[in-house]
Design a protein around this motif. Sequence first.
Motif, PDB file in Angstrom:
ATOM      1  N   ASP A  99       0.822  -1.035  -0.024  1.00 20.43           N
ATOM      2  CA  ASP A  99       0.278  -0.030   0.062  1.00 20.43           C
ATOM      3  C   ASP A  99       1.064   1.250   0.031  1.00 20.43           C
ATOM      4  N   LYS A 100       0.333   2.284   0.062  1.00 20.53           N
ATOM      5  CA  LYS A 100       0.908   3.510  -0.015  1.00 20.53           C
ATOM      6  C   LYS A 100       1.892   4.071   1.101  1.00 20.53           C
ATOM      7  N   GLU A 101       1.205   3.475   2.192  1.00 22.12           N
ATOM      8  CA  GLU A 101       2.141   3.678   3.294  1.00 22.12           C
ATOM      9  C   GLU A 101       3.382   2.725   3.408  1.00 22.12           C
ATOM     10  N   GLN A 102       3.259   1.610   2.812  1.00 20.91           N
ATOM     11  CA  GLN A 102       4.575   0.849   2.940  1.00 20.91           C
ATOM     12  C   GLN A 102       5.340   1.349   1.713  1.00 20.91           C
ATOM     13  N   ALA A 103       4.965   1.739   0.546  1.00 23.56           N
ATOM     14  CA  ALA A 103       5.787   2.516  -0.553  1.00 23.56           C
ATOM     15  C   ALA A 103       6.454   3.679  -0.148  1.00 23.56           C
ATOM     16  N   GLN A 105       7.967   4.054   2.538  1.00 21.22           N
ATOM     17  CA  GLN A 105       9.157   3.931   3.372  1.00 21.22           C
ATOM     18  C   GLN A 105      10.322   3.216   2.470  1.00 21.22           C
ATOM     19  N   VAL A 106      10.125   3.241   1.306  1.00 22.15           N
ATOM     20  CA  VAL A 106      11.026   2.431   0.350  1.00 22.15           C
ATOM     21  C   VAL A 106      11.613   3.569  -0.472  1.00 22.15           C
ATOM     22  N   LEU A 111      12.329   1.849  -5.527  1.00 23.36           N
ATOM     23  CA  LEU A 111      10.939   1.875  -5.823  1.00 23.36           C
ATOM     24  C   LEU A 111      10.717   1.633  -7.478  1.00 23.36           C
ATOM     25  N   LEU A 112      11.815   2.426  -8.186  1.00 30.44           N
ATOM     26  CA  LEU A 112      12.069   2.504  -9.570  1.00 30.44           C
ATOM     27  C   LEU A 112      12.353   1.065 -10.031  1.00 30.44           C
ATOM     28  N   SER A 113      13.231   0.454  -9.340  1.00 32.15           N
ATOM     29  CA  SER A 113      13.637  -0.952  -9.838  1.00 32.15           C
ATOM     30  C   SER A 113      12.461  -2.110  -9.685  1.00 32.15           C
ATOM     31  N   MET A 114      11.664  -1.752  -8.649  1.00 32.31           N
ATOM     32  CA  MET A 114      10.222  -2.496  -8.560  1.00 32.31           C
ATOM     33  C   MET A 114       9.271  -2.477  -9.563  1.00 32.31           C
ATOM     34  N   ILE A 115       9.370  -1.078 -10.035  1.00 30.40           N
ATOM     35  CA  ILE A 115       8.383  -0.841 -11.101  1.00 30.40           C
ATOM     36  C   ILE A 115       8.837  -1.600 -12.259  1.00 30.40           C
ATOM     37  N   LEU A 116      10.193  -1.450 -12.697  1.00 22.17           N
ATOM     38  CA  LEU A 116      10.649  -2.037 -13.912  1.00 22.17           C
ATOM     39  C   LEU A 116      10.372  -3.354 -13.828  1.00 22.17           C
ATOM     40  N   SER A 215       0.098   3.691  -8.427  1.00 20.93           N
ATOM     41  CA  SER A 215       0.295   4.231  -7.093  1.00 20.93           C
ATOM     42  C   SER A 215       1.845   4.517  -6.791  1.00 20.93           C
ATOM     43  N   TYR A 216       2.639   3.795  -7.112  1.00 20.76           N
ATOM     44  CA  TYR A 216       4.166   4.026  -6.895  1.00 20.76           C
ATOM     45  C   TYR A 216       4.457   5.217  -7.759  1.00 20.76           C
ATOM     46  N   LEU A 217       4.023   5.263  -8.968  1.00 19.19           N
ATOM     47  CA  LEU A 217       4.546   6.371  -9.967  1.00 19.19           C
ATOM     48  C   LEU A 217       4.151   7.964  -9.501  1.00 19.19           C
ATOM     49  N   LYS A 218       2.731   7.672  -9.200  1.00 23.92           N
ATOM     50  CA  LYS A 218       2.236   9.092  -8.391  1.00 23.92           C
ATOM     51  C   LYS A 218       2.992   9.566  -7.226  1.00 23.92           C
ATOM     52  N   LEU A 219       3.438   8.494  -6.157  1.00 23.69           N
ATOM     53  CA  LEU A 219       4.336   8.910  -5.336  1.00 23.69           C
ATOM     54  C   LEU A 219       5.709   9.271  -5.570  1.00 23.69           C
ATOM     55  N   LEU A 220       6.192   8.560  -6.706  1.00 20.76           N
ATOM     56  CA  LEU A 220       7.436   8.936  -7.029  1.00 20.76           C
ATOM     57  C   LEU A 220       7.497  10.462  -7.767  1.00 20.76           C
TER      58      LEU A 220
END
Length: 230
Positions: A99-103, A105-106, A111-116, A215-220
């Motif tokens: 979720d966003k809360e966990q993301a 903390q990364v 996080l970019l590597s995870m998305i890839l 969600s990750y991209l919006k956070l990044l």
Amino acid sequence: MDNKGSSQKAGSLLLLLLLVSNLLLCKSVASLPICPSGAVNCQVSLRDLFDRAVILSHYIHNLSSEMFNEFDKRYAQGRGFITKAINSCHTSSLSTPEDKEQAQQVHHEVLLSMILGVLRSWNDPLYHLVTEVRGMQEAPESILSRAIEIEEQNKRLLEGMEKIVGQVHPGVKENEVYSVWSGLPSLQMADEDTRLFAFYNLLHCLRRDSHKIDSYLKLLKCRIIYDSNC
């Protein structure tokens, strides 16, 4: 017709035009190339890359949700697929925030590597999804067209993410980490229940993963472009 009726009709027409123009704008921006065709050493600002990536990821998630909902309504009713689909995605082997809360903390590099990794993990299954949907008896055109569009846009989003990583961490060699998909035999099973569940599970996982990436991209974007001030 009285003035009130004319006003209501005009208002409804205006609302319809706004909805159509918003849809066309979304599709138009989603179809923008990362770089113009034939361009050499194309330079796109990091902000523009993130803008396009966020729009693409949101577009892909919307398409995957629509495709899953239509498949669920048409093929999965009363079959109890949802209870079997939990925690059975091929990308579950990749460690990603739930979720966003966990993301939050990364570190953004991780996080970019995870998305890839997630995007690369979908290259093969999306290709076969399109192929197998084409072979389904009486498969709705709307499901096939969405599958084709998602496969194309996933490749373009991956291309954009590779460019983002190149700007955020220039000179850093990318790890080709991804999860191998082995579900093709299930999509080709003669047993209808088994085959339909394989499709259902794949679409369920696609919807889940596309939501994560969105969600990750919006956070990044908030963190890197706006220094978390958004």
